[in-house]
Design a protein around this motif. Sequence first.
Motif, PDB file in Angstrom:
ATOM      1  N   THR A   3       0.849  -1.185   0.000  1.00  0.00           N
ATOM      2  CA  THR A   3       0.000   0.000   0.000  1.00  0.00           C
ATOM      3  C   THR A   3       0.884   1.232   0.000  1.00  0.00           C
ATOM      4  OG1 THR A   3      -1.662  -1.190   1.288  1.00  0.00           O
ATOM      5  CG2 THR A   3      -1.813   1.209   1.262  1.00  0.00           C
ATOM      6  N   LYS A 145      -1.224  11.317  -2.599  1.00  0.00           N
ATOM      7  CA  LYS A 145      -1.435  10.122  -3.425  1.00  0.00           C
ATOM      8  C   LYS A 145      -1.598   8.931  -2.496  1.00  0.00           C
ATOM      9  CE  LYS A 145      -0.263  10.220  -8.012  1.00  0.00           C
ATOM     10  NZ  LYS A 145      -1.225  10.761  -8.866  1.00  0.00           N
ATOM     11  N   SER A 147      -2.931   4.433  -2.585  1.00  0.00           N
ATOM     12  CA  SER A 147      -3.540   3.293  -3.255  1.00  0.00           C
ATOM     13  C   SER A 147      -4.660   2.707  -2.398  1.00  0.00           C
ATOM     14  CB  SER A 147      -2.483   2.225  -3.559  1.00  0.00           C
ATOM     15  OG  SER A 147      -1.929   1.740  -2.363  1.00  0.00           O
TER      16      SER A 147
END
Length: 162
Positions: A3, A145, A147
């Motif tokens: 991650t 940013k 994920s």
Amino acid sequence: MSTLVVVGYQDMHKAEEVRLQLWKLQRDYLLDLEDAVVVIKNEKGKVKLHQAFNLTSAGAVSGGFWGALIGLMFLNPLLGMAVGASAGAVSGALTDLGIDDNFMKELGASMTPGSSALFVLLRAASAAPDKVLEELKGTGGTILKTSLSHEDEAKIQAALNG
């Protein structure tokens, strides 16, 4: 599956402070960090990466050891150590583990001067996410940013805001 979470800070030193908190959480077995890199954009606009692991020096030490060992067989351990250390340093400098350096530099270029960002790559989900969020509570920063899912991203941003 790993991650990725990238958090930006307006202070040049805040990302390093938070990275130290994450190392403490890892030491307490609450996180499993694969990589944690601090990116700083100084007042002149130059982007610098502060890697968690210096692969160049690790390669030089390893290469020096193996070079000296092989050099002993040929009765010239100093030459073997020098050649091995050089080869190890070059090999370490060319090796890129974890988060892609080009990605970090590109994102760092978009940052404002005098700011920092923390790039974190986690190997697995936290065993105790509530404890991790509590530790990060109020550290500030903005998620640049990730994920993660939108729900998990919102939880982290709420904890950062305190």
